[in-house]
Scaffold this motif. Structure first.
Motif, PDB file in Angstrom:
ATOM      1  N   ASN A   1      43.338  35.361  42.627  1.00  0.00           N
ATOM      2  CA  ASN A   1      43.179  34.208  41.754  1.00  0.00           C
ATOM      3  C   ASN A   1      43.330  34.544  40.274  1.00  0.00           C
ATOM      4  OD1 ASN A   1      42.413  32.913  44.127  1.00  0.00           O
ATOM      5  ND2 ASN A   1      40.250  33.197  43.742  1.00  0.00           N
TER       6      ASN A   1
ATOM      7  N   SER B   1      43.632  25.519  34.551  1.00  0.00           N
ATOM      8  CA  SER B   1      43.076  24.192  34.807  1.00  0.00           C
ATOM      9  C   SER B   1      44.002  23.029  34.444  1.00  0.00           C
ATOM     10  CB  SER B   1      41.747  24.045  34.061  1.00  0.00           C
ATOM     11  OG  SER B   1      41.926  24.300  32.686  1.00  0.00           O
TER      12      SER B   1
ATOM     13  N   GLN C   1      47.457  21.661  40.752  1.00  0.00           N
ATOM     14  CA  GLN C   1      46.253  20.900  40.414  1.00  0.00           C
ATOM     15  C   GLN C   1      45.317  20.811  41.605  1.00  0.00           C
ATOM     16  OE1 GLN C   1      48.029  17.233  39.193  1.00  0.00           O
ATOM     17  NE2 GLN C   1      48.364  17.875  37.074  1.00  0.00           N
TER      18      GLN C   1
ATOM     19  N   THR D   1      45.175  29.544  38.922  1.00  0.00           N
ATOM     20  CA  THR D   1      43.827  29.027  38.672  1.00  0.00           C
ATOM     21  C   THR D   1      43.694  28.368  37.301  1.00  0.00           C
ATOM     22  OG1 THR D   1      43.186  31.212  37.863  1.00  0.00           O
ATOM     23  CG2 THR D   1      42.684  30.706  40.151  1.00  0.00           C
TER      24      THR D   1
ATOM     25  N   ALA E   1      34.944  31.055  39.599  1.00  0.00           N
ATOM     26  CA  ALA E   1      35.237  30.304  38.375  1.00  0.00           C
ATOM     27  C   ALA E   1      34.118  30.560  37.385  1.00  0.00           C
ATOM     28  CB  ALA E   1      35.342  28.809  38.679  1.00  0.00           C
TER      29      ALA E   1
ATOM     30  N   ARG F   1      43.415  24.029  42.152  1.00  0.00           N
ATOM     31  CA  ARG F   1      42.357  24.180  41.151  1.00  0.00           C
ATOM     32  C   ARG F   1      41.132  23.352  41.523  1.00  0.00           C
ATOM     33  NH1 ARG F   1      40.197  27.546  37.486  1.00  0.00           N
ATOM     34  NH2 ARG F   1      38.959  26.386  35.978  1.00  0.00           N
ATOM     35  N   LYS F   2      41.345  22.155  42.049  1.00  0.00           N
ATOM     36  CA  LYS F   2      40.239  21.255  42.363  1.00  0.00           C
ATOM     37  C   LYS F   2      39.481  21.685  43.623  1.00  0.00           C
ATOM     38  CE  LYS F   2      42.371  17.173  40.261  1.00  0.00           C
ATOM     39  NZ  LYS F   2      43.000  15.857  40.534  1.00  0.00           N
TER      40      LYS F   2
END
Length: 377
Positions: A37, A91, A166, A89, A337, A169-170
């Motif tokens: 990541n 955002s 996206q 990763t 994260a 990432r979510k």
């Protein structure tokens, strides 16, 4: 990605098929599969400009065999894994200039052009007796350098699509967060057990103030356990039909475990006592000229020999005060994260409508239309 099959099929039907094949392949071949990541952090204000753009993993070529990628990622355990799921990763996937960086694929860890640069093991030069955790449970982190590595089309899971980036990432926390919270529960067990054995050997367990501190460690451990248990008991069905831990309970449990760990670690230090910082190492204690003094000052009732006492202190020191102890805290804090993103995950997965409606009803905050109608009646 398995949960996003329908959407991926709209982009390219081959991607969803590749995902199914890899899930099946891991199950059948028992592959050691890890996940890459984190990017090497440069000037974050210029991620896609100048030198920083060249270090981020991106596609430099596309041919009939697959895509060719260049850049770097950090990955724990990559040096002894079969393969890694490499994914972005960052955002804010909003600009089409970011398209070359929006790729996700399976990388074979022995692929030509892929270089592994490992950090020094935390056990280097350390005696296993003095450092029982560092020398047995260190996970080696690796900087993976992709020097124009070919990724075959069957290993490409998405490519050149900002929406897919996206989505990753979510949802990166959806399943993996459970493993990290479980790890923190085991560390809570270590803190509690270490503190308990230390106060038992010194006869302090009957003191109310000590019992209070042990109870705080118990509450910490059990609250983590409650979140994990509830997340499973209240599991939710994902978009792809898989059962996933209850997202709100999982993320709030993770934040509780992480934010309270430093306090609990310091509480454990307090209960272990000052000998944690001053006890000689095993080589010194084993010296024939010193042994008689160690026997005199480190022997306690209840079968606590100098060997047992020092072993417990070495374990506590490695758990709390060593490079390994600090590394584990940092790793668990950032492995998925940074804290702000973990708070965002908790915010986005709690059902705010329930509490909003409850207070609206209890405080009689009906809409103007309802209020006017009530007055008319």
């Amino acid at each position: 990605l398995y949960d996003a099959q329908d959407r991926l099929n709209e982009i390219d039907p081959t991607y969803a098929e590749n995902i199914k094949n890899h899930v099946d392949r891991i199950a059948r071949l028992d592959l050691f599969h890890v996940s890459a990541n984190t990017d090497p952090k440069g000037d974050r204000s210029k991620l896609f400009e100048g030198k920083a753009a060249g270090t981020l993993l991106h596609v430099v070529e596309e041919n009939d065999k697959g895509i060719v990628v260049r850049g770097a990622k950090f990955e724990t355990a990559a040096a002894y894994a079969h393969q890694a799921f490499v994914k972005p990763t960052i955002s804010n996937w909003t600009d089409q200039s970011m398209t070359p960086y929006a790729c996700g694929f399976i990388a074979d860890m022995g692929a030509p052009g892929l270089k592994h640069i490992c950090r020094t093991p935390l056990s280097t030069g350390k005696n296993p007796v003095d450092y029982p955790l560092s020398t047995r449970f260190d996970e080696i982190d690796t900087l993976l350098v992709f020097d124009d590595v070919l990724i075959p089309w069957e290993n490409v899971l998405f490519h050149g699509n900002l929406e897919s980036a996206q989505y990753i990432r979510k949802t990166v926390h959806r399943y993996s967060a459970f493993n990290y919270v479980l790890r923190l529960q085991r560390r809570a067990d270590f803190l509690l057990g270490t503190a308990l054995l230390n106060v038992e050997q010194t006869g302090l367990t009957k003191i109310p103030a000590v019992q209070e501190k042990i109870s705080q460690l118990i509450c910490y451990r059990e609250t983590i356990n409650a979140h994990l248990t509830a997340a499973v008991a209240n599991a939710q069905k994902s978009a792809g039909g898989l059962m996933m831990p209850n997202q709100s309970l999982l993320y709030t449990g993770r934040l509780y475990a992480l934010t309270n760990f430093p306090k609990m670690a310091h509480l454990c230090r307090e209960l272990v006592g000052g000998q944690l910082a001053v006890t000689p190492d095993s080589a010194t204690i084993a010296d024939p000229q010193i042994k008689e003094y160690i026997d005199q000052y480190y022997t306690l009732d209840g079968g606590w020999t100098p060997e047992k006492r020092t072993k417990l202190l070495y374990f506590a020191r490695d758990l709390l005060n060593s490079a390994y102890g600090g590394h584990q805290i940092t790793f668990e804090l950032f492995a998925q994260a940074p804290p702000f993103a973990q708070y965002m995950a908790a915010f986005n997965h709690f059902d705010l409508n329930t509490v909003r409606e409850m207070v609206t009803k209890a405080a009689h905050l009906e809409t103007d239309a309802k209020a006017e109608l009530a007055m008319q009646k």
